[in-house]
Design an enzyme around this catalytic site. Structure first.
Site, PDB file in Angstrom:
ATOM      1  N   GLU A  88       9.029  20.793  16.109  1.00  0.00           N
ATOM      2  CA  GLU A  88       8.975  19.339  16.121  1.00  0.00           C
ATOM      3  C   GLU A  88      10.333  18.763  16.556  1.00  0.00           C
ATOM      4  OE1 GLU A  88       7.774  17.778  12.426  1.00  0.00           O
ATOM      5  OE2 GLU A  88       7.433  15.757  13.207  1.00  0.00           O
ATOM      6  N   ARG A 102       8.984  38.993   8.027  1.00  0.00           N
ATOM      7  CA  ARG A 102       7.974  39.564   7.135  1.00  0.00           C
ATOM      8  C   ARG A 102       6.920  40.376   7.865  1.00  0.00           C
ATOM      9  NH1 ARG A 102       7.131  33.978   4.452  1.00  0.00           N
ATOM     10  NH2 ARG A 102       8.932  33.264   5.662  1.00  0.00           N
TER      11      ARG A 102
HETATM   12  O1  LIG Z   1       2.965  29.552  12.269  1.00  0.00           O
HETATM   13  P1  LIG Z   1       4.377  29.060  12.252  1.00  0.00           P
HETATM   14  O2  LIG Z   1       4.492  27.597  11.993  1.00  0.00           O
HETATM   15  O3  LIG Z   1       5.138  29.485  13.482  1.00  0.00           O
HETATM   16  O4  LIG Z   1       5.101  29.708  10.991  1.00  0.00           O
HETATM   17  C1  LIG Z   1       4.904  31.037  10.606  1.00  0.00           C
HETATM   18  C2  LIG Z   1       6.201  31.787  10.547  1.00  0.00           C
HETATM   19  O5  LIG Z   1       7.047  31.192   9.557  1.00  0.00           O
HETATM   20  C3  LIG Z   1       7.503  32.210   8.671  1.00  0.00           C
HETATM   21  O6  LIG Z   1       8.660  32.809   9.123  1.00  0.00           O
HETATM   22  P2  LIG Z   1      10.063  32.061   9.109  1.00  0.00           P
HETATM   23  O7  LIG Z   1      10.216  31.280  10.374  1.00  0.00           O
HETATM   24  O8  LIG Z   1      10.191  31.327   7.831  1.00  0.00           O
HETATM   25  O9  LIG Z   1      11.103  33.235   9.221  1.00  0.00           O
HETATM   26  P3  LIG Z   1      11.490  34.426   8.211  1.00  0.00           P
HETATM   27  O10 LIG Z   1      10.270  35.295   8.050  1.00  0.00           O
HETATM   28  O11 LIG Z   1      12.582  35.125   8.960  1.00  0.00           O
HETATM   29  O12 LIG Z   1      11.925  33.812   6.931  1.00  0.00           O
HETATM   30  C4  LIG Z   1       6.365  33.216   8.678  1.00  0.00           C
HETATM   31  O13 LIG Z   1       6.800  34.497   8.225  1.00  0.00           O
HETATM   32  C5  LIG Z   1       5.941  33.217  10.105  1.00  0.00           C
HETATM   33  O14 LIG Z   1       6.696  34.121  10.908  1.00  0.00           O
HETATM   34  N1  LIG Z   2       4.400  27.615   3.164  1.00  0.00           N
HETATM   35  C1  LIG Z   2       4.987  28.701   3.665  1.00  0.00           C
HETATM   36  N2  LIG Z   2       5.239  29.755   2.873  1.00  0.00           N
HETATM   37  C2  LIG Z   2       5.836  30.861   3.371  1.00  0.00           C
HETATM   38  N3  LIG Z   2       6.208  30.986   4.645  1.00  0.00           N
HETATM   39  C3  LIG Z   2       5.965  29.949   5.474  1.00  0.00           C
HETATM   40  N4  LIG Z   2       6.186  29.783   6.802  1.00  0.00           N
HETATM   41  C4  LIG Z   2       5.757  28.558   7.149  1.00  0.00           C
HETATM   42  N5  LIG Z   2       5.231  27.925   6.096  1.00  0.00           N
HETATM   43  C5  LIG Z   2       5.350  28.779   5.028  1.00  0.00           C
END
Ligand SMILES: O=P(O)(O)OC[C@H]1O[C@H](OP(=O)(O)OP(=O)(O)O)[C@H](O)[C@@H]1O
Ligand SMILES: Nc1ncnc2[nH]cnc12
Length: 273
Positions: free
Chosen positions: A197, A160
């Site tokens: 984790e 994203r």
């Molecule tokens: O602060 P954190 O705990 O590291 O989490 C944040 C990350 O999690 C989500 O991505 P996700 O890993 O779901 O990947 P995606 O955008 O490819 O779905 C979000 O877009 C961040 O990149």
């Molecule tokens: N609650 C949440 N919604 C969307 N993206 C995420 N990545 C980690 N936590 C999330």
């Protein structure tokens, strides 16, 4: 041959493992954090029951209302249970706190309970992208902040961060550098692993995409635990790049990702607290 009792034990062990693993990446009310008062939740109901894992609601729930009534969906009943502007954790004393564009941005983000697993309040930015004003306001707010900061690199985190990073980069005259999940980039890469984790994850960047001494902004849609942003910062700093700030649309402050970033400044538009 497994006994019936063994089968049961195995089944529940697997279920728990999946939930714990997902909880590490998402905002899980049972495992990571208790949501005492979900002040940032918007629940959508059609005539159907609230969304569950198998009944996801795809309609936008709260696009900014326009004078001509466009953007409203008469069939769609929205129960909003959050203050649309909650920016307690944004850079303190920042004039943006008073910016009236924030309310529209906040209310254009849909929150889907129990996606992708029960207990997770998923912050869905796809509805923000459907709202042309809110999406433009989001980009503009970042551009206004970073345009005179001598930034030559906008690093966007998959997936994203690839939506918000490029328009910011173009507007401030910086290059866009994708930070990707493993095995996606075709050229030579450098990687940074970070711990979850349970297990680890990794992000990668092309060798040669940035040069030592450049000034970078790291962009993502959301900060939860801060693990992803921390890895992105480490990756850039390893090759001598100065990370000026991290910018996210949404922060989940109860997960304390900001603390994990240490002294590195974090700028967010909407806080979920
Ligand atoms: O602060 P954190 O705990 O590291 O989490 C944040 C990350 O999690 C989500 O991505 P996700 O890993 O779901 O990947 P995606 O955008 O490819 O779905 C979000 O877009 C961040 O990149
Ligand atoms: N609650 C949440 N919604 C969307 N993206 C995420 N990545 C980690 N936590 C999330």
């Amino acid at each position: 041959m497994e006994s019936l009792a063994q089968k049961f034990a195995l089944k529940f062990t697997r279920v728990n493992f999946v939930q714990e693993k997902v909880a590490n990446r998402y905002y899980h009310r049972d495992n990571l954090v208790k949501i005492k008062s979900p002040t940032t939740t918007t629940i959508t109901t059609l005539t159907a029951p609230p969304p569950t894992r198998n009944t996801r609601v795809f309609s936008p729930i709260s696009v900014s209302k326009r004078a001509d009534g466009a953007g409203e969906e008469p069939d769609l009943k929205t129960i909003r249970i959050r203050d649309p502007v909650s920016s307690a954790n944004m850079a303190s004393h920042d004039p943006i706190l008073k910016d009236d564009r924030i309310a529209g941005i906040s209310s254009a983000i849909r929150v889907i309970p129990d996606f992708p697993k029960p207990g997770i309040m998923f912050q869905d930015i796809t509805t923000l992208l459907l709202d042309t004003k809110a999406f433009k306001d989001t980009i503009d707010l970042f551009v206004e902040r970073y345009k005179d900061k001598n930034i030559s690199v906008v690093a966007g985190i998959e997936a994203r961060g690839f939506i918000f990073g490029p328009p910011i980069a173009l507007a401030i005259g910086a290059k866009f550098v994708p930070m990707r999940k493993p095995k996606k980039l075709p050229g030579e890469v450098i990687s940074e692993e970070y711990s979850l984790e349970y297990g680890t994850d990794k992000i990668e960047m092309h060798v040669g995409a940035v040069q030592a001494g450049e000034r970078a902004l790291v962009v993502d849609d959301l900060i939860a635990t801060g693990g992803t942003l921390t890895a992105a910062i480490r990756l850039l700093e390893r090759v001598g790049v100065e990370v000026v700030e991290c910018a996210c649309v949404i922060e989940l402050p109860e997960l304390k990702g900001r603390d994990r970033l240490g002294d590195k400044p974090l700028f967010v538009l909407v806080s979920s607290a």
